[in-house]
Design a protein around this motif. Structure first.
Motif, PDB file in Angstrom:
ATOM      1  N   ARG A  26      92.756  90.016  58.338  1.00 18.76           N
ATOM      2  CA  ARG A  26      94.460  90.253  57.661  1.00 18.76           C
ATOM      3  C   ARG A  26      94.400  89.141  57.089  1.00 18.76           C
ATOM      4  O   ARG A  26      94.529  88.770  55.847  1.00 18.76           O
ATOM      5  N   ASP A  27      95.017  87.953  57.713  1.00 19.86           N
ATOM      6  CA  ASP A  27      95.597  86.877  57.138  1.00 19.86           C
ATOM      7  C   ASP A  27      94.679  86.067  56.245  1.00 19.86           C
ATOM      8  O   ASP A  27      94.606  85.471  55.334  1.00 19.86           O
ATOM      9  N   HIS A  39     101.207  81.185  65.752  1.00 13.71           N
ATOM     10  CA  HIS A  39     100.498  81.811  64.789  1.00 13.71           C
ATOM     11  C   HIS A  39     100.849  80.276  63.688  1.00 13.71           C
ATOM     12  O   HIS A  39     101.900  80.460  63.182  1.00 13.71           O
ATOM     13  N   HIS A  84      99.792  77.652  60.660  1.00 12.27           N
ATOM     14  CA  HIS A  84      99.134  77.358  59.093  1.00 12.27           C
ATOM     15  C   HIS A  84      98.784  76.128  59.206  1.00 12.27           C
ATOM     16  O   HIS A  84      99.507  75.236  59.728  1.00 12.27           O
ATOM     17  N   ASN A 143      94.495  79.303  58.388  1.00  9.46           N
ATOM     18  CA  ASN A 143      95.079  79.363  59.723  1.00  9.46           C
ATOM     19  C   ASN A 143      94.413  78.457  60.842  1.00  9.46           C
ATOM     20  O   ASN A 143      93.355  78.023  60.316  1.00  9.46           O
TER      21      ASN A 143
HETATM   22 ZN    ZN Z   1     100.381  83.753  58.574  1.00  6.70          ZN
END
Ligand code: ZN
Ligand code: KIV
Length: 409
Positions: free
Chosen positions: A28-29, A217, A219, A253
């Protein structure tokens, strides 16, 4: 099985402790980032590899984003048996219904809702007041709860949100039935110290904090995604969202393999476990490189070609005496191998070792002669292969034979 009865906070609470859940968002990301898009077939291959790797949750996609993504999530949900399958949704009815529908066949399903909470996002992206954002989140969670076993709520740009407001929206999310609260550093802005303070604050001030899992989560815009994820774990996060090879929006990520091996290698410090089969890290990383046609940088921690390679003479000499001199992990633990690369920085010890491995008898005179030719060759090419060494040895053996004939009476 009625999903509405399954999304209880109790089911999540029961196995929290020294175990950190690995939430993989490669599909997804990761897939959202330029150059890394994957079609349905590629996603399915990766999903099987992630299941074998032992991740707890696979975020399979964003079903409302495209029919192909919907189909990929649905197929992954139907096919995989062990991990929880998550689908992303904005706090909008169409997104939530689409996520719920795509997840219908899953043994364990999770709708992952997200909504911006920072002042910047509230004003410029949503144009909503604090209370309006809270109300939208609560309504969305109630809707999602009826469609999946679990609901996760992410406060987008959480780390730039006022802590008291973040605690308030998370408290409402718990009341509405979310069992995982994710506080993303959406723009990769914070430092380990700041994320530690935020997680400590949330655990203290969110009502019902002891009934939910806190998730990080991070980055990598400032190169701190792994450090920040580890700091969040130290402050009580029991889920981390990460990707293979650290792919993801902009700088990416937090890299799954880095977090997992930091926890594993420094276990006495972190005192937590994951369910990851670490030996699968290298093959999974290579599969991602293959399906996205994007090479893993040589110097990438854990899975890059250089992660367990040694070329300089001093390091090779140390490695030949004791592996621990220059390696803090066993390469086989991540499914890789040590390689002593023969190049212009290599010394006689490493050359002798490789020749012995190639089953040559190496006396000092042979080593002297071959080492000279080897050094000449390394000025011309970056590394010297086993085939090159066999040619050097053949040349040396020919020269010795010719010299012997010349000398004979
Ligand atoms: Zn993200
Ligand atoms: O970075 C982010 O905030 C996200 C959310 C959708 C969780 O990816």
């Amino acid at each position: 099985m009625n999903p509405a009865n399954q999304g209880s906070t109790e089911s999540v609470e029961s196995d929290v402790g020294g175990r950190v859940r690995i939430f993989d968002t490669t599909l997804r990301d990761g897939e959202q980032a330029p150059g890394f898009s994957m079609d349905r077939r590629a996603k399915l291959r990766m999903a099987h590899a992630l299941e074998a790797l032992g991740v707890d949750i696979i975020e399979a996609g964003f079903p409302q984003a495209s029919p192909d993504d919907f189909a990929a999530v649905a197929e992954i949900a139907r096919t995989l048996t062990t991990p929880t399958i998550a689908a992303l949704a904005r706090c909008q009815p169409a997104d939530i219904d689409s996520a719920g529908k795509a997840l219908q066949g899953a043994r364990h399903s999770r709708i992952h809702l997200f909504l911006s909470t920072s002042p910047l996002h509230r004003e410029h992206k949503l144009g909503k007041s604090k209370q309006e954002v809270i109300d939208i989140a609560a309504t969305a969670i109630l809707r999602a709860k009826a469609l999946a076993h679990e609901v996760e709520f992410s406060a987008e740009d959480a780390l730039r949100t006022e802590p008291d407001y973040l605690a308030e929206i998370f408290s409402v999310a718990v009341e509405a039935g979310a069992c995982v609260l994710n506080a993303p550093d959406t723009v990769g802005y914070v430092t380990p110290q700041e994320i530690t303070e935020m997680f400590a604050y949330l655990r203290k001030h969110v009502r019902g904090a002891d009934r939910v899992v806190f998730s990080a989560h991070c980055h990598d815009d400032l190169g701190m995604a792994t450090a920040n994820s580890l700091a969040a774990i130290s402050a009580g996060a029991r889920q981390v969202e990460c990707t293979i090879n650290g792919i993801g929006e902009r700088a990416g990520n937090a890299a799954l393999e880095e977090i997992v091996m930091a926890l594993h290698t420094r276990r006495p410090l972190f005192k937590v476990d994951t369910g990851i089969v670490t030996e699968r890290l290298f093959p999974t990383s290579r599969l991602l490189a293959e399906v996205t046609n994007q090479a893993v940088p040589r110097n990438k921690a854990i899975v890059g070609d250089n992660a367990f390679a040694h070329e300089s003479g001093i390091h090779q000499h140390g490695m030949l005496k004791h592996r621990g001199t220059y390696e803090i992990m066993r390469p086989q633990d991540v499914g890789a191998k040590t390689s002593l690369v023969l190049g212009k920085h290599s010394g006689r010890h490493a050359l002798r070792q490789r020749l012995v491995e190639l089953e040559y008898q190496v006396d000092e005179a042979t080593l002297d002669a071959v080492f000279d030719s080897f050094k000449t060759l390394t000025d011309k090419q970056r590394s010297v292969t086993n085939d090159d060494l066999c040619s050097l040895m053949a040349m040396h053996q020919n020269n010795t034979a010719t010299a012997a004939v010349a000398l004979s009476p």
